[in-house]
Each structure stands twice: as structure tokens, then as C-alpha cells.
Design a protein around this motif. Structure first.
Motif, PDB file in Angstrom:
ATOM      1  N   GLY A  26       4.609   9.453 -15.301  1.00 58.26           N
ATOM      2  CA  GLY A  26       4.279   8.310 -14.598  1.00 58.26           C
ATOM      3  C   GLY A  26       5.718   7.477 -14.573  1.00 58.26           C
ATOM      4  N   PRO A  27       5.764   6.302 -13.947  1.00 62.25           N
ATOM      5  CA  PRO A  27       7.136   5.629 -13.794  1.00 62.25           C
ATOM      6  C   PRO A  27       7.337   5.009 -15.062  1.00 62.25           C
ATOM      7  CG  PRO A  27       5.645   4.337 -12.533  1.00 62.25           C
ATOM      8  CD  PRO A  27       4.804   5.716 -12.878  1.00 62.25           C
ATOM      9  N   ALA A  28       8.657   4.717 -15.462  1.00 63.06           N
ATOM     10  CA  ALA A  28       8.817   3.770 -16.471  1.00 63.06           C
ATOM     11  C   ALA A  28       8.843   2.519 -16.213  1.00 63.06           C
ATOM     12  CB  ALA A  28      10.248   4.109 -17.213  1.00 63.06           C
ATOM     13  N   PRO A  29       8.360   1.471 -17.134  1.00 59.77           N
ATOM     14  CA  PRO A  29       8.336   0.126 -16.646  1.00 59.77           C
ATOM     15  C   PRO A  29       9.511  -0.433 -16.436  1.00 59.77           C
ATOM     16  CG  PRO A  29       7.584   0.406 -18.830  1.00 59.77           C
ATOM     17  CD  PRO A  29       7.623   1.819 -18.291  1.00 59.77           C
ATOM     18  N   GLY A  30       9.836  -1.691 -15.777  1.00 59.95           N
ATOM     19  CA  GLY A  30      10.928  -2.302 -15.908  1.00 59.95           C
ATOM     20  C   GLY A  30      11.468  -2.990 -14.580  1.00 59.95           C
ATOM     21  N   ILE A  31      12.741  -3.368 -14.368  1.00 55.38           N
ATOM     22  CA  ILE A  31      12.974  -4.243 -13.515  1.00 55.38           C
ATOM     23  C   ILE A  31      13.401  -3.279 -11.943  1.00 55.38           C
ATOM     24  CG2 ILE A  31      14.839  -5.788 -12.214  1.00 55.38           C
ATOM     25  CD1 ILE A  31      14.711  -7.032 -14.793  1.00 55.38           C
ATOM     26  N   VAL A  32      12.970  -3.950 -10.880  1.00 54.64           N
ATOM     27  CA  VAL A  32      13.473  -3.284  -9.574  1.00 54.64           C
ATOM     28  C   VAL A  32      14.169  -4.212  -8.642  1.00 54.64           C
ATOM     29  CG1 VAL A  32      11.620  -1.421  -9.626  1.00 54.64           C
ATOM     30  CG2 VAL A  32      11.324  -3.734  -8.344  1.00 54.64           C
ATOM     31  N   GLY A  33      14.996  -3.628  -7.826  1.00 60.75           N
ATOM     32  CA  GLY A  33      15.671  -4.844  -6.932  1.00 60.75           C
ATOM     33  C   GLY A  33      16.767  -4.008  -6.338  1.00 60.75           C
ATOM     34  N   GLY A  34      17.496  -4.787  -5.290  1.00 56.83           N
ATOM     35  CA  GLY A  34      18.555  -4.335  -4.586  1.00 56.83           C
ATOM     36  C   GLY A  34      19.053  -5.382  -3.744  1.00 56.83           C
ATOM     37  N   ALA A  35      20.068  -4.993  -3.122  1.00 60.53           N
ATOM     38  CA  ALA A  35      20.820  -5.868  -1.568  1.00 60.53           C
ATOM     39  C   ALA A  35      21.017  -4.963  -0.541  1.00 60.53           C
ATOM     40  CB  ALA A  35      22.050  -6.584  -2.455  1.00 60.53           C
ATOM     41  N   ALA A  36      21.172  -5.711   0.529  1.00 61.87           N
ATOM     42  CA  ALA A  36      21.285  -4.992   1.718  1.00 61.87           C
ATOM     43  C   ALA A  36      22.211  -5.566   2.649  1.00 61.87           C
ATOM     44  CB  ALA A  36      20.142  -4.418   2.491  1.00 61.87           C
ATOM     45  N   VAL A  37      22.921  -4.942   3.675  1.00 66.00           N
ATOM     46  CA  VAL A  37      23.640  -5.613   4.683  1.00 66.00           C
ATOM     47  C   VAL A  37      22.970  -4.932   5.975  1.00 66.00           C
ATOM     48  CG1 VAL A  37      25.788  -6.093   5.848  1.00 66.00           C
ATOM     49  CG2 VAL A  37      25.745  -6.143   3.390  1.00 66.00           C
ATOM     50  N   VAL A  38      22.477  -6.029   6.974  1.00 68.18           N
ATOM     51  CA  VAL A  38      21.858  -5.445   8.156  1.00 68.18           C
ATOM     52  C   VAL A  38      22.504  -5.919   9.277  1.00 68.18           C
ATOM     53  CG1 VAL A  38      19.653  -5.155   9.556  1.00 68.18           C
ATOM     54  CG2 VAL A  38      19.428  -5.379   6.905  1.00 68.18           C
ATOM     55  N   TRP A  78      16.141  -8.198  -2.666  1.00 67.31           N
ATOM     56  CA  TRP A  78      14.702  -8.168  -2.969  1.00 67.31           C
ATOM     57  C   TRP A  78      14.788  -7.811  -4.620  1.00 67.31           C
ATOM     58  CZ3 TRP A  78      17.168  -4.356  -0.502  1.00 67.31           C
ATOM     59  CH2 TRP A  78      17.391  -3.000  -0.972  1.00 67.31           C
ATOM     60  N   PHE A  79      13.740  -8.319  -5.437  1.00 64.23           N
ATOM     61  CA  PHE A  79      13.690  -8.217  -6.936  1.00 64.23           C
ATOM     62  C   PHE A  79      12.128  -8.127  -7.460  1.00 64.23           C
ATOM     63  CE2 PHE A  79      13.773 -10.479 -10.939  1.00 64.23           C
ATOM     64  CZ  PHE A  79      14.682  -9.816 -11.685  1.00 64.23           C
ATOM     65  N   GLY A  80      12.143  -7.662  -8.229  1.00 61.45           N
ATOM     66  CA  GLY A  80      10.836  -7.762  -8.869  1.00 61.45           C
ATOM     67  C   GLY A  80      10.548  -6.782 -10.190  1.00 61.45           C
ATOM     68  N   TYR A  81       9.301  -6.315 -10.470  1.00 58.42           N
ATOM     69  CA  TYR A  81       8.896  -5.815 -11.798  1.00 58.42           C
ATOM     70  C   TYR A  81       7.771  -4.742 -11.572  1.00 58.42           C
ATOM     71  CZ  TYR A  81       8.054  -4.753 -16.509  1.00 58.42           C
ATOM     72  OH  TYR A  81       7.922  -4.136 -17.862  1.00 58.42           O
ATOM     73  N   GLN A  82       7.873  -3.639 -12.010  1.00 57.54           N
ATOM     74  CA  GLN A  82       6.696  -2.734 -11.885  1.00 57.54           C
ATOM     75  C   GLN A  82       6.418  -2.269 -13.426  1.00 57.54           C
ATOM     76  OE1 GLN A  82       7.134   0.507  -8.759  1.00 57.54           O
ATOM     77  NE2 GLN A  82       7.271   1.847 -10.522  1.00 57.54           N
ATOM     78  N   THR A  83       5.078  -2.098 -13.375  1.00 53.52           N
ATOM     79  CA  THR A  83       4.700  -1.368 -14.878  1.00 53.52           C
ATOM     80  C   THR A  83       4.603   0.011 -14.845  1.00 53.52           C
ATOM     81  OG1 THR A  83       2.358  -1.446 -14.105  1.00 53.52           O
ATOM     82  CG2 THR A  83       3.270  -3.550 -15.033  1.00 53.52           C
ATOM     83  N   SER A  84       4.223   0.623 -16.106  1.00 54.76           N
ATOM     84  CA  SER A  84       4.203   1.925 -16.268  1.00 54.76           C
ATOM     85  C   SER A  84       3.097   2.684 -15.375  1.00 54.76           C
ATOM     86  CB  SER A  84       3.904   2.269 -17.905  1.00 54.76           C
ATOM     87  OG  SER A  84       2.801   1.692 -18.329  1.00 54.76           O
ATOM     88  N   ASN A  85       1.992   1.977 -15.033  1.00 57.66           N
ATOM     89  CA  ASN A  85       1.145   2.595 -14.239  1.00 57.66           C
ATOM     90  C   ASN A  85       1.258   2.358 -12.652  1.00 57.66           C
ATOM     91  OD1 ASN A  85       0.478  -0.193 -14.152  1.00 57.66           O
ATOM     92  ND2 ASN A  85      -1.588  -0.026 -15.063  1.00 57.66           N
ATOM     93  N   GLY A  86       2.338   1.684 -12.432  1.00 57.05           N
ATOM     94  CA  GLY A  86       2.517   1.675 -11.323  1.00 57.05           C
ATOM     95  C   GLY A  86       2.419   0.427 -10.352  1.00 57.05           C
TER      96      GLY A  86
END
Length: 359
Positions: free
Chosen positions: A71-83, A123-131
Motif C-alpha cells: 500500500g502507499p505510505a502516508p504523507g504529503i502530496v503536491g507539486g507545481a506546474a507551468v502551463v 496543488w497540495f494535499g495529504y494521503q493516508t496509508s489506505n489510499g
């Protein structure tokens, strides 16, 4: 004595056989014990080796065949883009002109064109270990059109009429009667802010990862058109302002192709209830001559997005995946913008580059 000697020899023989048997049995038992200890030590060594391999399996299996084993490890997700985005607005004509040239009736209706603009997205967020996760997303656009110029011919009649800046939902327009050699210059600015707040869910499959989610979307759109002319120092402008809020749905597919290369595609759709206001002003000789207004409440706007791309991904020790990607995307907003006397669809085509962390 013969009988006694015979019995004594027989007893001694039996005692000797017993001693030899006991000695042999003891040595055999000692040998068997040593063999058991050696075998136990060998099995313990093999077990330790297998255990060390098992502790390394989750990281290896997530990038190999068994993507569903970890399964995925819990933690912060995010990123930046130029469109690099280019807008398309249907029927985006600031004015139309009717005049006679050499006895022939001529009409002209140029439309606004826009170049590609570099726009940011984060974008910025958080994901738990169960997805399960939550994510906020923001994109903004601010672009100016190319200038449009229109000039009355020198031999045109002085009563040439230019119809300018129609009002939404009516036939009302601001008109200008020009003389020969009168010129008109028009430009337009589009500004747009889009905010998404959404729940996300990751499902690991043998062929890749599948994300889906839903939430709410907010949009603010502003369209300003300005026209100047040298005829009596006239100035005309139209400001169209819209705000909307509504539910949204989204999906994303990620398919690994090579060890560090992934293909991905995503799509979003939203229906927003919006309010808009429009104000048209016309001045002549520095004086305000006319003000036209229009508005609507609970107007429905549709939003549709699609993105396809390729990314390079690398798994980190924390269980997160760092990626860099390039993509092509398109957007369609129905009845979001102002064009002539009515609402119009607004589209975007874009090329994007992004970096981020996912799980």
C-alpha cells in the motif's frame, strides 16, 4: 576348576561386549548431536538470509509485477506546474462595420486573437496509508489579446456606422458614426482563477494506479474589452464578471512502461451555478454618454478538462514517488464568456511541465 574358569571367561566376554556397545553407542550419539547442531546452524543462516530478502520486497514489488502487494505510505502530496495556455473564444468580435466603398457595400468584423501565456498551477494535499486523501488545486490565467484596428476609408461617407459591444441577452449596442479616416483600436483582457478542493482515492492495480475523486470547484472570470477612437475622442468599454461554484468529479490513470517512465491521463468535469454582471460604458468628448448593464443569477456553467502526458518517476525512501512530467491539455467552459449579444464557450489549449510528489 575347569567349570569355574569357563564361567569366569564367559562373564568377562559378555562384559567386554557390553563395554564396546556402550562406547560405540555414545560415540554415535555424540556424532549425531554434532550433525544436528551443524544442521541447525545452517538452517538459521538460511532463515536470516530469507528474512533479509523479505524486508526488501515491498519497495521492489511496487515497481515490479506485484503493485497490489504494497500500500502507499502516508504523507504529503503536491507539486507545481507551468502551463502555456492559449484561449479560444467563439464569436469574439468587438465591433462590426458597415460602409460603402466605390459604390459597393462592405462589412468587416475582426475577432480577437490570443497568444500562448505562461500560467501557474499548484496543488497540495495529504494521503493516508489506505489510499484516501484530500487535495487543493489552484490555476490562474491572465492574458491580453492582440490589438485590433479598424479604419474608415478616406472616400467613405461620413455616416459610416460601427456597432460596438453588444449587451448580453438583448439587441442593445453602443454605436458610433464616424467620418473618413476615423480609426478604432480594440484590445481585450481575460482573467480567470480556478480553485478545486477534492477528496481522492488511490487504487493500486497490476497494470498501474487508478485515482478517482470528487469535490467542489470555484471559478472567477473577468473579461474586459476596451475600444478607443480618434473620432471626437470617444472611448468605449465592456466589463463582464462571473463567479461560480459547484460539484466536480475527476479520474487519473498512471501506467508504468519502463522502470522509471510512466504514461498518465486525467479528466475532470464540473457543473457550476454562477452569477454574472456586465457593464458597458461609452464616452464622447470626455463625457459619459451611455451606460448599459445586464446580469443573471444561478446561471449554469459546464467545465471539462483532459490531460495526457509522460513522466519520469523515482521512488524515494519515504515511500513517496518524485516525478517530472510533460503534458498536453485542453479545457472547455460552456457559456462562461461574453461574445456579441450572448454568452459564449471558452476553450483553452495548453502545453505543461510539472514536478511533484505522489503516493
Amino acid at each position: 576348576m575347569g567349570l569355574a574358569a569357563t564361567l569366569s571367561h564367559s562373564v568377562l566376554s559378555r562384559l567386554l561386549i557390553i563395554v564396546v556397545f556402550v562406547t560405540t553407542t555414545g560415540r554415535a550419539a555424540e556424532t549425531a548431536h554434532e550433525s544436528y547442531e551443524a544442521r541447525l546452524a545452517r538452517l538459521e543462516a538460511e532463515y536470516a538470509q530469507l528474512a533479509s530478502q523479505v524486508t526488501r520486497l515491498p519497495a521492489a514489488s511496487c515497481t515490479a509485477a506485484c503493485r497490489t502487494c504494497c500500500g502507499p505510505a502516508p504523507g504529503i502530496v503536491g507539486g507545481a506546474a507551468v502551463v502555456f495556455a492559449q484561449p479560444y473564444l467563439s464569436g469574439n468580435v468587438p465591433f462590426d462595420q458597415s460602409f460603402f466603398v466605390n459604390g459597393a457595400f462592405v462589412e468587416s468584423a475582426p475577432s480577437f486573437d490570443f497568444d500562448f501565456e505562461a500560467t501557474p498551477r499548484v496543488w497540495f494535499g495529504y494521503q493516508t496509508s489506505n489510499g484516501h486523501g484530500i487535495r487543493a488545486r489552484y490555476w490562474t490565467f491572465d492574458g491580453d489579446s492582440q490589438l485590433i484596428s479598424l479604419t474608415d476609408p478616406a472616400n467613405g461617407p461620413p455616416d459610416t456606422v460601427v456597432r460596438i459591444l453588444g449587451l448580453v441577452g438583448s439587441d442593445l449596442t453602443v454605436t458610433s458614426t464616424s467620418a473618413a479616416n476615423t480609426f478604432f483600436i480594440a484590445d481585450q483582457n481575460l482573467e480567470m482563477d480556478v480553485v478545486d478542493l477534492e477528496y481522492t482515492r488511490r487504487l493500486a492495480r497490476s497494470w498501474g494506479d487508478f485515482y478517482f475523486g470528487g469535490g467542489v470547484r470555484y471559478v472567477h472570470y473577468e473579461q474586459v474589452t476596451s475600444i478607443t477612437t480618434n473620432f471626437q475622442n470617444s472611448f468605449m468599454s465592456s466589463r463582464f464578471d462571473l463567479e461560480g461554484l459547484g460539484p466536480s468529479l475527476g479520474v487519473e490513470l498512471i501506467v508504468p512502461t519502463l522502470s522509471t517512465i510512466e504514461l498518465f491521463g486525467s479528466g475532470r468535469a464540473a457543473i457550476l451555478l454562477s452569477d454574472f454582471d456586465q457593464r458597458i460604458e461609452s464616452s464622447d468628448l470626455g463625457l459619459l454618454l451611455a451606460v448599459l448593464t445586464a446580469q443573471d443569477r444561478n446561471h449554469a456553467v459546464g467545465a471539462f478538462e483532459a490531460e495526457l502526458g509522460i513522466r519520469a518517476a523515482r521512488q524515494l525512501g519515504s515511500g513517496a514517488t518524485l516525478f517530472a512530467q510533460g503534458s498536453v491539455e485542453s479545457q472547455l467552459w460552456t457559456e462562461l464568456a461574453h461574445s456579441r449579444h450572448d454568452l459564449a464557450n471558452l476553450g483553452f489549449f495548453g502545453l505543461g511541465a510539472a514536478m511533484g510528489v505522489r503516493r
